[in-house]
Scaffold this active site. Sequence first.
Site, PDB file in Angstrom:
ATOM      1  N   LYS A  82     -10.453   0.514  -1.127  1.00  0.00           N
ATOM      2  CA  LYS A  82     -10.253   0.425   0.364  1.00  0.00           C
ATOM      3  C   LYS A  82     -11.271   0.898   0.852  1.00  0.00           C
ATOM      4  CE  LYS A  82      -7.266   1.462   3.999  1.00  0.00           C
ATOM      5  NZ  LYS A  82      -5.710   1.914   4.624  1.00  0.00           N
ATOM      6  N   CYS A 126      -4.809  -3.275   4.193  1.00  0.00           N
ATOM      7  CA  CYS A 126      -4.219  -2.617   5.597  1.00  0.00           C
ATOM      8  C   CYS A 126      -5.307  -2.767   6.677  1.00  0.00           C
ATOM      9  CB  CYS A 126      -3.543  -1.256   5.316  1.00  0.00           C
ATOM     10  SG  CYS A 126      -2.366  -0.912   6.661  1.00  0.00           S
ATOM     11  N   GLU A 174       0.917  -1.076   0.068  1.00  0.00           N
ATOM     12  CA  GLU A 174       0.100  -0.059  -0.012  1.00  0.00           C
ATOM     13  C   GLU A 174       0.959   1.239  -0.086  1.00  0.00           C
ATOM     14  OE1 GLU A 174      -3.786   1.795   2.829  1.00  0.00           O
ATOM     15  OE2 GLU A 174      -2.112   0.473   3.699  1.00  0.00           O
TER      16      GLU A 174
END
Length: 514
Positions: free
Chosen positions: A182, A215, A83
């Site tokens: 995300k 993440c 990321e």
Amino acid sequence: MIRSHFPKYVALFALFVLSVGSTQSLDTFIAAVYEHAVILPNSTETPVSKGDAVRLMNKNIDVLEKAVKLAAKQGAHIIVTPEDGIYGWVFTRETIYPYLEDIPDPKVNWIPCRDPQRFGHAPVQERLSCLAKDNSIYIVANIGDKKPCNASDPQCPADGRYQYNTNVVFDSEGKLVARYHKYNLFAPEIQFDFPKDSEVVTFETPFGKFGIFTCFDIFSHDPAVVVVDDFQVDSVLYPVAWYNTLPLLSAVPFQSAWARAMRVNLLAANTHNTSMHMTGSGIYAPEAVKVYHYDMETESGQLMLSELKSQPRREPTYPAAVDWSAYARSAKPFSSGQSDFPGMIYFDEFTFTELKENTGNYTVCQKDLCCHLTYKMSEKRKDEVYALGAFNGLHTVEGQYYLQICTLLKCQTTDLKTCGEPVGSAFTKFEEFSLSGTFGTSYVFPQIVLSGSQLAPERYYKVSRDGRLRSQSGASLPVVVMALYGRVFEKDPPRLGQGPGKSQRSPSPVHFQD
């Protein structure tokens, strides 16, 4: 600098798979992850030109290209990069904008390397596509997507566009096969928008079914749990920019614990920046850690490769499901006759009790969570103090999510007030241990970290089907922390990362057939 960790037996396997046709189903595959020391912009306070942004991104892709080529030469079928690995972090909405591209829905059947202008100027997607095509490897990268909107959309930002933290996957022919926005942004990600809906993105390959998220998503039910439990993926692709927060939120222990508890392959690639405590990547199978990297001493990137089963659920080694509270609920609490004391771990107030002898049985409770520990030390050192802790509540800093945690940890000093503070080394060795808890969730992530931030090898411990984290093989382990980290998703606020009061919709499945 690129370093490669690649066992000899994998190299022999790679020679074989290179001769196998790309459409043939494979029982195993070679996975690669690259921990990248990102080249950061000089400044992110004021906007730069599109040309300057592309030049900076190309510098990072130059480094990633070397890793991709090296991985491909060693037989890798897929490589995951981190990321923020192409442009860095700490942007505003305005300063990230020159780095963004329009990333189309993969259903458009697009190979940017062959038709780069089809969706506007997209030099990053073109280059990633060509890297995948020219090296016959799947590439997973994290970039930024931009989507225009107008006043007819009541949620349209004032600048007239949505900006998304986005993972892309290009297959071995250079085709865009997956795009994931995300869903659970971390608090500092003010440059990006929250998607309206949680997308569950999956795609098929000759070496299994893959899911993808990013993440902070790993703490959530949507999409992290959904993609495994409901969509039955074989492997998860996981780009991260994770700064290690000891003792319980270090990247590698959490990654390995998640793969074990969810019983799925996990390919995790972290950024590398020691000044921000960013390191920790790995390749994990359901039953074992295959390879991992944790390095706070150098500034170098690291390439890792390992062989994984394409469909681990079909393997005889596939671990059985665990009833995380079975043993603890049937056990009688141990009475130590000593007072508990409070301590803080990452803004959460734990209830602790000190381990005062070299052998013992302890129970510590918080609300309806009781944590049981049986242990034997090889020696009770006077200069090291250990405590058993429990936390059962809503974490409210940098995200809101409900936790139930049982942990055995070394205190930073002999002062009990330091229990829960970061610790890197330990000399006390545990010959035996059994940790369990009365969890109200089936999502519990077991981790053991040894002195020097090393993972405990699987041969030295096991997770029993009744929920005990237990020692085996008679080894003496210099434990820094062991934990059963439980997530109670049904007690979360409506949307992880945004706090109470935000609407939450059902995740939308997005599936791509390669």
